[in-house]
Write a protein that holds these residues in place. Structure first.
Motif, mmCIF file in Angstrom:
data_model
loop_
_atom_site.group_PDB
_atom_site.id
_atom_site.type_symbol
_atom_site.label_atom_id
_atom_site.label_comp_id
_atom_site.label_asym_id
_atom_site.label_seq_id
_atom_site.Cartn_x
_atom_site.Cartn_y
_atom_site.Cartn_z
ATOM 1 N N ARG A 1 37.828 45.883 -82.213
ATOM 2 C CA ARG A 1 37.555 45.821 -80.775
ATOM 3 C C ARG A 1 37.976 47.113 -80.073
ATOM 4 N N VAL A 2 39.103 47.667 -80.454
ATOM 5 C CA VAL A 2 39.571 48.929 -79.869
ATOM 6 C C VAL A 2 38.599 50.057 -80.203
ATOM 7 N N ILE B 1 30.553 42.223 -80.019
ATOM 8 C CA ILE B 1 30.380 43.675 -80.130
ATOM 9 C C ILE B 1 28.908 44.041 -79.983
ATOM 10 N N ILE C 1 32.001 52.613 -76.908
ATOM 11 C CA ILE C 1 31.236 52.302 -75.696
ATOM 12 C C ILE C 1 31.521 53.329 -74.595
ATOM 13 N N LYS C 2 32.762 53.769 -74.476
ATOM 14 C CA LYS C 2 33.079 54.822 -73.499
ATOM 15 C C LYS C 2 32.286 56.092 -73.812
ATOM 16 N N ALA D 1 27.922 43.724 -76.464
ATOM 17 C CA ALA D 1 28.481 44.798 -75.625
ATOM 18 C C ALA D 1 27.645 46.064 -75.754
ATOM 19 N N SER E 1 35.462 49.644 -78.191
ATOM 20 C CA SER E 1 35.714 50.006 -76.797
ATOM 21 C C SER E 1 35.655 51.522 -76.618
ATOM 22 N N GLU E 2 36.252 52.264 -77.542
ATOM 23 C CA GLU E 2 36.190 53.729 -77.501
ATOM 24 C C GLU E 2 34.748 54.214 -77.686
#
Length: 173
Positions: A63-64, A119, A70-71, A122, A67-68
């Motif tokens: 997940r981390v 995921i 997606i940024k 997202a 998240s990176e």
């Protein structure tokens, strides 16, 4: 100097993911993870008290990483859809290794299946927000899936991505 707790946890998660990739869930036992990481079983149990905790730790790591990712997708100059396609062809990255591990876990763990679904959704949301067309966003995601599996058709990652970019350029994307 003593090893930091987070370093040991990362080493254990690396070992767990390696074993999942090589042997699946049946080969990723606590004993095997400890041996692969070069720590005692007691050391493993200090950080992860069970295989379920290792699974949770691996999915949290994924997940981390997503998240990176997606940024980076949102900030990509060529657009999130191109970023998604280009990075879909990357193999051996920490994100790829973590995704492979989650895929292996998804055969036995509902939490892994749900995490992979979250995921995927997202990534889809970012692509759809950029393109404004859910059907096109799904298509981009499916093309990304194909790029990931590109070895089966014998194209290099660069050739496959170039083909897709050419088609998207024709569509004005």
């Amino acid at each position: 100097m003593a090893r930091k707790s987070t370093d040991t946890k990362e080493k254990l998660l690396d070992a767990f993911e390696t074993l999942l990739e090589r042997h699946g869930t049946s080969g990723a036992t606590l004993d095997a993870v400890a041996a692969e990481a070069g720590v005692s079983k007691g050391g493993l149990l200090y950080h992860f008290g069970s295989k379920a905790e290792l699974v949770k730790g691996s999915l949290d790591r994924l997940r981390v990483l997503v998240s990176e990712d997606i940024k980076e997708m949102k900030a990509a100059e060529a657009g999130p859809h191109i970023f998604y396609l280009e990075t879909s062809a990357e193999i051996g990255t920490p994100l790829d290794r973590s995704l492979v591990a989650a895929s292996r876990l998804s055969h036995e763990y509902d939490e892994a299946r749900e995490t992979l679904r979250e995921i995927r959704n997202a990534w889809l949301e970012v692509i759809n927000d950029h393109l404004g067309d859910i059907h096109l966003a799904h298509t981009i995601q499916l093309i990304g899936d194909g790029l990931y599996l590109k070895e089966s058709v014998g194209l290099s990652a660069e050739e496959a991505v170039e083909h897709v970019k050419n088609v998207l350029a024709r569509l004005g994307l």
